[in-house]
Design an enzyme around this catalytic site. Structure first.
Site, short mmCIF file in Angstrom:
data_model
loop_
_atom_site.label_atom_id
_atom_site.label_comp_id
_atom_site.label_asym_id
_atom_site.label_seq_id
_atom_site.Cartn_x
_atom_site.Cartn_y
_atom_site.Cartn_z
CD GLU A 85 9.08 1.73 4.58
OE1 GLU A 85 8.69 0.48 4.85
OE2 GLU A 85 9.01 2.30 3.54
CD GLU A 86 8.55 3.09 0.37
OE1 GLU A 86 8.84 2.13 0.19
OE2 GLU A 86 7.50 3.63 0.49
CD GLU A 105 4.38 1.47 5.78
OE1 GLU A 105 3.50 1.83 4.77
OE2 GLU A 105 5.59 1.81 5.68
CG HIS A 139 5.45 1.69 -3.93
ND1 HIS A 139 6.47 0.46 -3.84
CD2 HIS A 139 5.57 2.17 -2.94
CE1 HIS A 139 6.93 0.69 -2.65
NE2 HIS A 139 6.19 1.78 -2.09
CG ASP A 176 3.61 3.86 1.05
OD1 ASP A 176 4.01 3.64 2.33
OD2 ASP A 176 4.69 3.10 0.40
CG ASP A 188 11.55 6.84 2.58
OD1 ASP A 188 11.00 6.80 3.59
OD2 ASP A 188 12.13 5.93 2.03
CG HIS A 243 7.96 5.66 5.54
ND1 HIS A 243 7.74 6.40 4.10
CD2 HIS A 243 7.27 4.45 5.53
CE1 HIS A 243 6.77 5.59 3.51
NE2 HIS A 243 6.43 4.25 4.22
#
Length: 383
Positions: free
Chosen positions: A135-136, A163, A356, A103, A73, A71
């Site tokens: 995705e998030e 991931e 994150h 990530d 984003d 992903h």
């Protein structure tokens, strides 16, 4: 122009693709980069046109092959204390810092940087690069991208969702359903609560239901399934409601989720929750007919389950040497690929603990490990 994985990562990190922003600048860069190498991309836009997925095929248009999925984003940096600019890849002590470095732009960057090697290898089966948006916030982009890939007739033998797993082969993760519930009450002075319908208190009963069901799950679920925690969890994250302490609340809303272990059905929990709503709603309407409870499912991502003799698992274990049993509690786009009928695992560079976080990083060693893995995929498909 050719890039090393580190150079490509620096380029991808430089695009601010927080989920509330457009990712089109990054997607257009990837499209143009691939075109410069003679690789055609397919853009799959979001319904509003503000974001897009991209998938591209390197190698022959034949059955089989491997999807490298990532992903684009990233989560926001607002409120986080960063030592360096989150949008400038910064190397310190063998670590590459930047939002999304772990990530999961590290995997994306490596797959893109190695496209020239894919071309030079003379692949006998294709490698499909699939880059998604959002995705998030519920795996929104992957859904329409996978539909487009299926409609285009792609039939890969394996999907690798990159991931961050420290290059361990993850064969299972929980599924997730996110919901929003709104309670419409009847406002009266709290001294006459007997003739009012307090939306906050009704919501409280529904919130308590989540804990009750989760306690049941904890009591009945075996502890040896590899998940932490090993049972299906229910959680309420945000609540809004009420106007004053002496008024029965006319409105209350909350957002909540269920994260199910493979083998359990998300919709079974949703149905059970709707039954509880109906029970409470009947009592509310007996006092004030205009009251009620509305619930909507805002996103659903299926679980990823271990496969019997799955090609994605077999391939990933051959290339990594990892024969351990690994499952994770967080969700990925892997369940969506598997639901499409494609053998899928999660395996990528970096530590999920960095995802994150402020000063998010991927180590140079993990980026290199990811490159070795993708080079292994190239070798397999060139035979």
């Amino acid at each position: 122009m050719k890039y090393t994985p580190k150079e490509m990562l620096a380029k991808l990190v430089s695009f601010n693709t927080e989920s509330q922003r457009s990712n089109l600048e990054l997607i257009h860069f990837c499209r143009d980069y691939l075109a410069s190498l003679g690789v055609e991309s397919t853009i799959v836009p979001s319904p509003d046109g503000q974001k897009a997925n991209l998938y591209a095929t390197v190698g022959p248009a034949v059955a089989g092959g491997v999807v490298l999925s990532g992903h684009t984003d990233v989560v926001p940096v607002a409120g986080q204390d960063w030592t360096s600019d989150p949008w400038t890849l910064t190397e310190r002590d063998g670590k590459l810092y930047g939002r999304g470095a772990c990530d999961m732009k590290g995997f994306d960057a490596t797959a893109l940087a190695l496209v020239p090697e894919m071309i030079e290898a003379g692949l006998k089966r294709p490698i499909h690069i699939a880059l998604s948006y959002d995705e998030e916030v519920g795996c929104l982009g992957a859904r329409i991208m996978i539909d487009a890939m299926v409609a285009a007739g792609l039939t890969p033998s394996a999907v690798i969702v990159g991931e961050p797993s420290m290059m361990q082969v993850v064969t299972g993760h929980k599924g997730g359903t996110r919901m929003k519930t709104t309670v419409r009450g009847h406002a009266v002075h709290s001294s006459r609560v007997d003739i009012g319908v307090p939306a906050v208190m009704i919501a409280g009963k529904l919130i308590a239901w989540h804990d009750e069901v989760m306690a049941e799950n904890k009591a009945r679920t075996p502890n040896d399934n590899g998940f932490e925690p090993p049972y299906t969890t229910l959680h309420v994250g945000v609540v809004h409601g009420g106007t004053a302490v002496n008024i029965t609340a006319e409105h209350c809303s909350f957002t909540h989720e269920v994260r199910v272990i493979p083998g359990e059905r998300d919709d079974a929990y949703v149905e059970r929750y709707r039954t509880r709503i109906a029970e409470l709603e009947a009592g509310m309407k007996a006092i004030a007919p205009e009251t009620g409870i509305e619930m909507e499912v805002t996103s659903f991502t299926p679980a990823l389950g271990p496969e019997q003799h799955g090609e994605a698992e077999a391939l990933s274990r051959r290339l990594t040497g990892d024969n351990g049993s690994h499952v994770v509690a967080y969700g990925t786009e892997g369940g969506l690929f598997q639901a499409a009928g494609w053998s899928t695992v999660v395996c990528g560079p970096g530590d999920i603990a960095q995802a994150h976080q402020p000063d998010e990083f991927i180590t140079v060693a993990q980026l290199d490990a990811g490159a070795r893995f993708i080079r292994g995929v190239i070798s397999e498909l060139a035979r």
